[in-house]
Design a protein around this motif. Structure first.
Motif, PDB file in Angstrom:
ATOM      1  N   VAL A   5       0.858  -1.184   0.000  1.00 11.68           N
ATOM      2  CA  VAL A   5       0.000   0.000   0.000  1.00 11.68           C
ATOM      3  C   VAL A   5       0.893   1.233   0.000  1.00 11.68           C
ATOM      4  O   VAL A   5       1.872   1.308   0.750  1.00 11.68           O
ATOM      5  CB  VAL A   5      -0.953   0.020   1.213  1.00 11.68           C
ATOM      6  CG1 VAL A   5      -1.543   1.412   1.414  1.00 11.68           C
ATOM      7  CG2 VAL A   5      -2.075  -0.986   1.022  1.00 11.68           C
ATOM      8  N   ILE A   6       0.571   2.178  -0.866  1.00 10.89           N
ATOM      9  CA  ILE A   6       1.225   3.491  -0.847  1.00 10.89           C
ATOM     10  C   ILE A   6       0.201   4.476  -0.299  1.00 10.89           C
ATOM     11  O   ILE A   6      -0.861   4.681  -0.894  1.00 10.89           O
ATOM     12  CB  ILE A   6       1.694   3.909  -2.251  1.00 10.89           C
ATOM     13  CG1 ILE A   6       2.725   2.901  -2.781  1.00 10.89           C
ATOM     14  CG2 ILE A   6       2.299   5.308  -2.225  1.00 10.89           C
ATOM     15  CD1 ILE A   6       3.186   3.172  -4.187  1.00 10.89           C
ATOM     16  N   LYS A   7       0.506   5.072   0.867  1.00 12.17           N
ATOM     17  CA  LYS A   7      -0.451   5.952   1.529  1.00 12.17           C
ATOM     18  C   LYS A   7       0.076   7.387   1.576  1.00 12.17           C
ATOM     19  O   LYS A   7       1.254   7.658   1.340  1.00 12.17           O
ATOM     20  CB  LYS A   7      -0.740   5.452   2.946  1.00 12.17           C
ATOM     21  CG  LYS A   7       0.442   5.537   3.899  1.00 12.17           C
ATOM     22  CD  LYS A   7       0.035   5.097   5.306  1.00 12.17           C
ATOM     23  CE  LYS A   7       1.189   5.307   6.292  1.00 12.17           C
ATOM     24  NZ  LYS A   7       0.797   4.928   7.673  1.00 12.17           N
ATOM     25  N   ASN A   8      -0.838   8.293   1.875  1.00 14.10           N
ATOM     26  CA  ASN A   8      -0.507   9.716   2.074  1.00 14.10           C
ATOM     27  C   ASN A   8       0.117  10.352   0.833  1.00 14.10           C
ATOM     28  O   ASN A   8       0.989  11.201   0.937  1.00 14.10           O
ATOM     29  CB  ASN A   8       0.420   9.903   3.276  1.00 14.10           C
ATOM     30  CG  ASN A   8      -0.221   9.442   4.567  1.00 14.10           C
ATOM     31  OD1 ASN A   8      -1.430   9.548   4.739  1.00 14.10           O
ATOM     32  ND2 ASN A   8       0.594   8.908   5.473  1.00 14.10           N
ATOM     33  N   GLY A   9      -0.338   9.949  -0.330  1.00 12.20           N
ATOM     34  CA  GLY A   9       0.173  10.535  -1.568  1.00 12.20           C
ATOM     35  C   GLY A   9      -0.862  11.390  -2.273  1.00 12.20           C
ATOM     36  O   GLY A   9      -2.073  11.202  -2.085  1.00 12.20           O
ATOM     37  N   LYS A  43       3.226  -4.666   3.172  1.00 19.68           N
ATOM     38  CA  LYS A  43       4.235  -3.616   3.205  1.00 19.68           C
ATOM     39  C   LYS A  43       3.560  -2.285   2.912  1.00 19.68           C
ATOM     40  O   LYS A  43       2.623  -2.225   2.116  1.00 19.68           O
ATOM     41  CB  LYS A  43       5.322  -3.894   2.150  1.00 19.68           C
ATOM     42  CG  LYS A  43       6.458  -2.886   2.126  1.00 19.68           C
ATOM     43  CD  LYS A  43       7.478  -3.230   1.033  1.00 19.68           C
ATOM     44  CE  LYS A  43       8.565  -2.157   0.957  1.00 19.68           C
ATOM     45  NZ  LYS A  43       9.533  -2.433  -0.139  1.00 19.68           N
ATOM     46  N   VAL A  44       4.023  -1.231   3.559  1.00 22.81           N
ATOM     47  CA  VAL A  44       3.456   0.104   3.362  1.00 22.81           C
ATOM     48  C   VAL A  44       4.574   1.086   3.017  1.00 22.81           C
ATOM     49  O   VAL A  44       5.641   1.082   3.638  1.00 22.81           O
ATOM     50  CB  VAL A  44       2.710   0.588   4.621  1.00 22.81           C
ATOM     51  CG1 VAL A  44       2.223   2.030   4.430  1.00 22.81           C
ATOM     52  CG2 VAL A  44       1.537  -0.320   4.948  1.00 22.81           C
ATOM     53  N   ILE A  45       4.330   1.921   2.012  1.00 22.63           N
ATOM     54  CA  ILE A  45       5.213   3.038   1.705  1.00 22.63           C
ATOM     55  C   ILE A  45       4.448   4.324   1.991  1.00 22.63           C
ATOM     56  O   ILE A  45       3.332   4.515   1.478  1.00 22.63           O
ATOM     57  CB  ILE A  45       5.678   3.020   0.228  1.00 22.63           C
ATOM     58  CG1 ILE A  45       6.570   1.805  -0.032  1.00 22.63           C
ATOM     59  CG2 ILE A  45       6.420   4.311  -0.127  1.00 22.63           C
ATOM     60  CD1 ILE A  45       6.992   1.656  -1.483  1.00 22.63           C
ATOM     61  N   ASP A  46       5.013   5.172   2.824  1.00 24.49           N
ATOM     62  CA  ASP A  46       4.398   6.450   3.155  1.00 24.49           C
ATOM     63  C   ASP A  46       4.924   7.510   2.180  1.00 24.49           C
ATOM     64  O   ASP A  46       6.119   7.843   2.198  1.00 24.49           O
ATOM     65  CB  ASP A  46       4.742   6.829   4.603  1.00 24.49           C
ATOM     66  CG  ASP A  46       3.976   8.065   5.076  1.00 24.49           C
ATOM     67  OD1 ASP A  46       3.401   8.778   4.228  1.00 24.49           O
ATOM     68  OD2 ASP A  46       3.968   8.319   6.298  1.00 24.49           O
ATOM     69  N   ALA A  47       4.046   8.026   1.340  1.00 26.40           N
ATOM     70  CA  ALA A  47       4.454   9.035   0.361  1.00 26.40           C
ATOM     71  C   ALA A  47       4.643  10.415   0.985  1.00 26.40           C
ATOM     72  O   ALA A  47       5.136  11.336   0.319  1.00 26.40           O
ATOM     73  CB  ALA A  47       3.443   9.108  -0.778  1.00 26.40           C
ATOM     74  N   LYS A  48       4.219  10.584   2.228  1.00 27.51           N
ATOM     75  CA  LYS A  48       4.490  11.803   3.021  1.00 27.51           C
ATOM     76  C   LYS A  48       3.962  13.071   2.364  1.00 27.51           C
ATOM     77  O   LYS A  48       4.583  14.136   2.429  1.00 27.51           O
ATOM     78  CB  LYS A  48       5.992  11.936   3.296  1.00 27.51           C
ATOM     79  CG  LYS A  48       6.582  10.746   4.039  1.00 27.51           C
ATOM     80  CD  LYS A  48       8.084  10.893   4.209  1.00 27.51           C
ATOM     81  CE  LYS A  48       8.655   9.663   4.921  1.00 27.51           C
ATOM     82  NZ  LYS A  48      10.136   9.741   5.043  1.00 27.51           N
ATOM     83  N   GLY A  49       2.820  12.943   1.710  1.00 28.65           N
ATOM     84  CA  GLY A  49       2.214  14.114   1.099  1.00 28.65           C
ATOM     85  C   GLY A  49       2.793  14.510  -0.247  1.00 28.65           C
ATOM     86  O   GLY A  49       2.376  15.518  -0.838  1.00 28.65           O
ATOM     87  N   ASN A  50       3.741  13.745  -0.750  1.00 23.65           N
ATOM     88  CA  ASN A  50       4.356  14.046  -2.044  1.00 23.65           C
ATOM     89  C   ASN A  50       3.463  13.576  -3.187  1.00 23.65           C
ATOM     90  O   ASN A  50       2.504  12.822  -3.001  1.00 23.65           O
ATOM     91  CB  ASN A  50       5.725  13.364  -2.138  1.00 23.65           C
ATOM     92  CG  ASN A  50       6.744  13.975  -1.204  1.00 23.65           C
ATOM     93  OD1 ASN A  50       6.790  15.194  -1.043  1.00 23.65           O
ATOM     94  ND2 ASN A  50       7.565  13.142  -0.579  1.00 23.65           N
TER      95      ASN A  50
END
Length: 452
Positions: A5-9, A43-50
């Motif tokens: 999952v890619i979140k916060n993008g 697995k999670v990747i946090d896009a950090k608002g990008n």
């Protein structure tokens, strides 16, 4: 449960930007989920608002493999592509040994390059005067288009006359193939070179004058006229000037199936960079004036130019030597496969105020549709390959030789500064580059065939 999952993008599509999470299974986008929703994942990747862009597709790359490995190879070229945000490259058939002009050569090339590719790749098929009866075979083996020159070309390849180009278009039409052309008029360039060489000394203005805009205009108009007559699909490579782009736009309005690309360098540099700095900025068609650079941006934005390519054309530094080879003999080509996405974001979005959606259109969706791989590549949609680029819009950068992953760490882009940088690149759900470092596995890249 998703594999990833890619979140916060901020998800960037061709027409909008949305805050959402992406669920990925088996290398494909499985779900686009409302931001803030808790999602089970391995697995999670946090896009950090990008920004999260669809993976970029380079429609024009010369990776020189096999045959010219002192200039570039698949390991270095696809590594650089991945770090820069290109998740698929379309490799040219020339500067290969031999040029890729039939199915047997394609099979051999595929065996050689596949174990070394970090990102996915397609092939342009060769289009020369001795392989017209091989075009259908190359199409059946997956080539997405066929590359020809109307202007002068390097010794390992052959230019076509307009008559030969017409026959090639008629053949390609039979299997719904797209013929691509380097459009500069051969006779004008050769004559202008001869005129210049009568002088005691040639400088870089002589080189620029030898490839005038009229040569690009005449060749482009000829190809468009023939395509209209035949009913063929054509692609105009590396458009350098808005007058050429306007010619293409008018043909599109008339219903001609003509797609076109420009390159990062035509949106960034000018003819004065050639005059001041010499051979590192030599390319064909040549760089144009500052007004042309500004005009080109609007033809990217309105979709006339469906792709921004690199035309990555590397060489050893000695091949660029004006002292050894003169202005006409020095290698022409700009290495840019690692830097196009960051430069286009900085020059287009940061400096000129275009929406980030311009990148999704011109680096992903437009290329995928033009070259017959949309549905698998080119967008953030359920069922598409999870080719994704996380870009930090605030990250400042300067391009240095040490940052380049090419065989030869030279480029006209060295020294350029800007803002907005790819910080994570995924190819089919696997991270291949992170924070400017290569982290993927050699051989992960797969051959992508035109979708029939």
């Amino acid at each position: 449960m998703f594999n990833l999952v890619i979140k916060n993008g901020k998800i960037v599509t061709a027409d909008k930007i949305i805050e959402a999470s992406l669920g990925i299974n088996n290398g494909k986008i499985a779900a686009i989920i409302t931001a803030g929703t808790e999602i089970p994942a391995e697995k999670v990747i946090d896009a950090k608002g990008n920004y999260v862009f669809p993976g970029a597709i380079d429609t024009h790359a010369h990776l020189n493999d096999p045959g010219y490995l002192w200039r570039e190879d698949y390991a270095h070229g696809t590594a650089a592509a991945g770090i820069g945000g290109f998740t698929t490259i379309i490799d040219m058939p020339l500067q290969n040994e031999p040029a890729m002009t039939d199915g047997k050569i394609l099979d051999k090339k595929l065996d050689i390059v596949s174990p070394n590719a970090y990102v996915d790749f397609c092939f342009w098929g060769g289009l020369v005067d001795y392989n017209l009866n091989q075009l259908k075979e190359l199409d059946e083996k997956g080539c997405v288009a066929f590359k020809s020159f109307i202007g002068p070309v390097s010794p390992d390849y052959v230019s076509l006359s307009i008559g030969q180009a017409k026959e090639a278009m008629e053949i390609c039409k039979e299997f719904d193939g797209r013929a691509g052309f380097h459009c500069e008029d051969y006779s004008i360039i050769k004559w202008e070179e001869e005129r210049a060489k009568r002088k005691d000394h040639n400088d870089w203005q002589d080189f620029l004058d030898s490839r005038p805009l009229i040569a690009e205009l005449i060749a482009t108009q000829n190809i468009i006229d023939v395509a209209k007559e035949v009913g063929a699909k054509v692609h105009i490579c590396h458009v350098s000037h808005p007058r050429v782009a306007e010619m293409i736009r008018q043909a599109q309005i008339e219903g001609v199936d003509v797609t076109a690309e420009t390159c990062g360098h035509y949106l960034t540099f000018t003819d004065q960079d050639v005059v001041k700095n010499g051979s590192l900025f030599k390319c064909a068609p040549p760089l144009r004036d500052a007004a042309a650079v500004e005009g080109m941006w609007e033809y990217v934005n309105n979709g006339t130019l469906s792709a921004i390519a690199s035309d990555h054309s590397p060489c050893e530094l000695s091949e660029k030597s004006e002292e050894k080879h003169g202005v006409f003999g020095a290698w022409g080509g700009i290495s840019g496969i690692q830097n196009v996405m960051q430069v286009v974001f900085s020059e287009g979005v940061v400096k000129r105020g275009y929406s980030p959606t311009l990148l999704a259109r011109s680096l992903s969706e437009g290329p995928a549709k033009a070259f017959g791989i949309f549905g698998k590549k080119g967008a953030i949609q359920v069922g598409f390959d999870a080719d994704l680029v996380i870009l930090d819009p605030e990250k400042e950068w300067e391009i240095t030789p040490e940052s380049l992953h090419y065989v030869n760490q030279i480029s006209a882009f060295v020294g350029l500064k800007g803002k907005g940088l790819p910080v994570c690149t995924l190819v089919r759900g696997e991270v291949v580059a992170q924070d400017g470092q290569l982290v993927g596995q050699k051989g992960h890249g797969m051959y992508v065939r035109k979708i029939k």
